[in-house]
Design a protein around this motif. Structure first.
Motif, short mmCIF file in Angstrom:
data_model
loop_
_atom_site.label_atom_id
_atom_site.label_comp_id
_atom_site.label_asym_id
_atom_site.label_seq_id
_atom_site.Cartn_x
_atom_site.Cartn_y
_atom_site.Cartn_z
N UNK A 77 -3.43 -4.09 1.05
CA UNK A 77 -3.44 -2.63 0.99
C UNK A 77 -3.44 -2.02 2.38
N UNK A 78 -2.89 -0.81 2.46
CA UNK A 78 -3.06 0.05 3.62
C UNK A 78 -3.80 1.28 3.13
N UNK A 79 -4.95 1.55 3.72
CA UNK A 79 -5.79 2.66 3.29
C UNK A 79 -5.75 3.77 4.34
N UNK A 80 -5.41 4.97 3.90
CA UNK A 80 -5.42 6.14 4.77
C UNK A 80 -6.66 6.97 4.44
N UNK A 110 -5.49 -2.75 5.90
CA UNK A 110 -5.31 -2.06 7.18
C UNK A 110 -5.80 -0.63 7.00
N UNK A 111 -6.55 -0.13 7.97
CA UNK A 111 -7.09 1.22 7.89
C UNK A 111 -6.33 2.14 8.85
N UNK A 240 1.68 6.11 8.47
CA UNK A 240 1.51 5.43 7.19
C UNK A 240 2.86 5.01 6.61
N UNK A 241 3.85 5.88 6.67
CA UNK A 241 5.18 5.56 6.16
C UNK A 241 5.77 4.34 6.87
N UNK A 247 5.08 -3.57 6.37
CA UNK A 247 4.18 -4.56 5.79
C UNK A 247 4.36 -4.75 4.29
N UNK A 248 4.97 -3.79 3.61
CA UNK A 248 5.20 -3.88 2.16
C UNK A 248 3.92 -4.26 1.40
N UNK A 249 2.87 -3.44 1.50
CA UNK A 249 1.61 -3.77 0.81
C UNK A 249 1.75 -3.57 -0.69
N UNK A 250 0.84 -4.18 -1.43
CA UNK A 250 0.81 -3.98 -2.87
C UNK A 250 0.24 -2.61 -3.21
N UNK A 251 -0.73 -2.16 -2.43
CA UNK A 251 -1.39 -0.88 -2.68
C UNK A 251 -1.41 -0.02 -1.42
#
Length: 527
Positions: A77-80, A110-111, A240-241, A247-251
């Protein structure tokens, strides 16, 4: 934590959640977990257990599903994080514990944090300093919270060359206002009148990948560096984009302090019971979502960006807007807690095989059923097709035919690729069928794994030991009796199968159930 200890903890978790009757028992079992973990901080596991005592199956299923992605190179995941999350210490601690739980289970995150700002508004030197200091403070607070949960993190500070920006142009006020005094210019901008708003040009992904490989959570603000070494602010949505595309995260988790999108039209009489929109399918729901009266311009822009973002991600990926203290509930329950955005394929509808890519459709059917269609399947099918529904990416399909001796439309094939099961496309396709056909009948092998889902969505069924015949929209027992006999004698579609069912087709009135008791859907296709 050793792998063996993790297995023991997860086993205890499964047993505990299936039998627990009170929080007191949970705490007692957690005491045993503490001794097994050699004192390791497991407050995140404790909260996980407490949150999912209502339905342990959901938590176990999603944990297993997500852990399948822990073997890949991409982050889970990448969390914003919105700035308001950092103003709530309890929420920040809850979020930190949740992210540490994911990290310990191989679901790396990733934050990204920092504000987005109007594109046409320059940023002064004073505004830049306030934002820079806030980002540094927030990064340190988050890293400290991770450390308290015994999880490593790496703050990728400005000046490390992670984010790169162009050189900002001179601010518009300096270029156009000759009457402004130098002191006024200096108070609004820098000493040379520059705008501290930069446009992101590049990201050094190697530094972020290094942090991930070292089992640390990367923490990234939105301060970028120009070629001359000057620091500027960039749009957090743009960061974020770009990160998501690479990275093509799942979430992708868009975390705030308030929760998901609210449909104000469903909540006219109460301000304390807001109705959160649980799911938005894009691009089909884009226009109606943007027309919601309670959305501001920033949220509308974000939704447009989400639609573009999902178009470049894998079908399994999704974006969530939710509260930072509801991350585990969002991820590990079918219902979730916020608003889930998914890219759902549109469907081609036709009765002509020339309108579709037959090879791709054959591949979808063969792969999903793990069998081989007979070579003349479509040749025999052409004159019987009533309608075909095929998703644009050939991830799902349904074929409706007219069968001899059958006055009810027959669902010949219903196929969902295993790659996208559990993402809602089956429900979308099924709703299309229900809308187009008021009655429908189909059969399924007795060993078909999705039969529980068929039971949930049918109104009646009958089985002869080899086949289960399902239907909806048929209320007359005599009609269903005749239809079942016809359906059981339809030729089998696949190679290495008898052309006719071998089991007895004799029917008795008592064998026909209407309706059949429904069982829970299998987890592989549950929402």
């Amino acid at each position: 934590m050793p792998n063996s200890t993790k297995i023991i903890l997860l086993s205890l978790h499964s047993h505990l959640l299936s039998s627990v009757k009170s929080n007191q028992k949970i705490r007692k079992t957690l005491g045993r977990c503490l001794s097994l973990s050699n004192g390791e901080n497991i407050s995140d596991l404790k909260r996980f257990l407490l949150e999912f005592d209502a339905d342990a199956k959901e938590g176990r299923y999603w944990l297993k599903y997500f852990k399948n992605f822990s073997h890949t190179q991409r982050p889970f995941a990448i969390a914003h994080l919105d700035d308001d999350v950092f103003e709530r210490k309890d929420m920040l601690e809850n979020l930190s514990s949740s992210l540490c739980f994911l990290q310990r289970n191989g679901m790396k995150c990733i934050i990204v944090h920092g504000k987005s700002f109007p594109c046409n508004k320059p940023i002064s030197f004073q505004e830049f300093n306030i934002n820079r200091e806030r980002q540094i403070k927030n990064s340190l607070e988050l890293a400290t919270s991770f450390e308290n949960n015994r999880t490593y993190s790496k703050i990728l500070f400005s000046g490390s060359g992670v984010l790169r920006s162009n050189t900002p142009r001179l601010s518009q006020p300096l270029q156009s206002s000759r009457t402004s005094s130098k002191d006024t210019i200096k108070s609004r901008f820098s000493k040379n009148g520059e705008d501290y708003r930069g446009e992101l040009t590049d990201i050094n992904y190697q530094i972020i990948e290094w942090a991930l490989k070292s089992d640390s959570i990367p923490i990234l603000g939105t301060l970028a560096e120009t070629p001359s070494g000057k620091l500027v602010l960039t749009q957090s949505d743009t960061v974020l984009d770009r990160m998501s595309l690479h990275f093509q995260p799942l979430k992708i988790l868009l975390l705030n302090s308030t929760g998901g999108l609210v449909d104000a039209s469903q909540d006219k009489n109460s301000s304390n019971n807001q109705v959160v929109i649980p799911q938005i399918n894009l691009p089909s729901d884009l226009e109606s979502t943007l027309n919601l009266s309670n959305l501001d311009d920033i949220t509308r822009k974000r939704i447009i960006n989400i639609n573009k973002m999902l178009g470049h991600l894998s079908p399994q990926s999704s974006v969530v807007i939710t509260s930072a203290d509801q991350v585990l509930k969002e991820l590990f329950t079918h219902r979730g807690s916020g608003t889930l955005f998914k890219h759902i394929d549109t469907f081609i509808q036709t009765n002509n095989l020339r309108d579709i890519d037959k090879n791709r459709l054959v591949n979808l059917i063969n792969t999903t059923f793990e069998k081989t269609l007979k070579y003349d399947f479509f040749e025999k099918l052409q004159d019987k097709i009533d309608r075909m529904f095929v998703s644009e990416n050939y991830n799902a399909a349904a074929i409706i035919t007219h069968e001899e001796g059958l006055i009810i439309p027959y669902l010949n094939k219903f196929v969902i690729s295993s790659d996208i099961q559990g993402l809602g496309l089956s429900e979308t396709l099924w709703n299309l069928l229900k809308f187009q056909y008021k009655t429908l009948i189909w059969r399924s092998s007795h060993t078909n794994k999705i039969n529980p889902w068929y039971f949930k969505n049918c109104e009646g069924s009958w089985s002869n030991g080899q086949w289960i015949v399902f239907w909806y929209g048929i209320s007359d027992p005599e009609t269903s009796h005749r239809a079942i006999k016809t359906v059981l004698n339809i030729d089998i579609s696949f190679e290495n199968s008898p052309s006719k069912p071998a089991a007895s087709n004799k029917l008795a009135a008592s064998d026909i159930s209407s309706p059949t008791p429904k069982s829970d859907p299998p987890l592989i296709i549950s929402l």
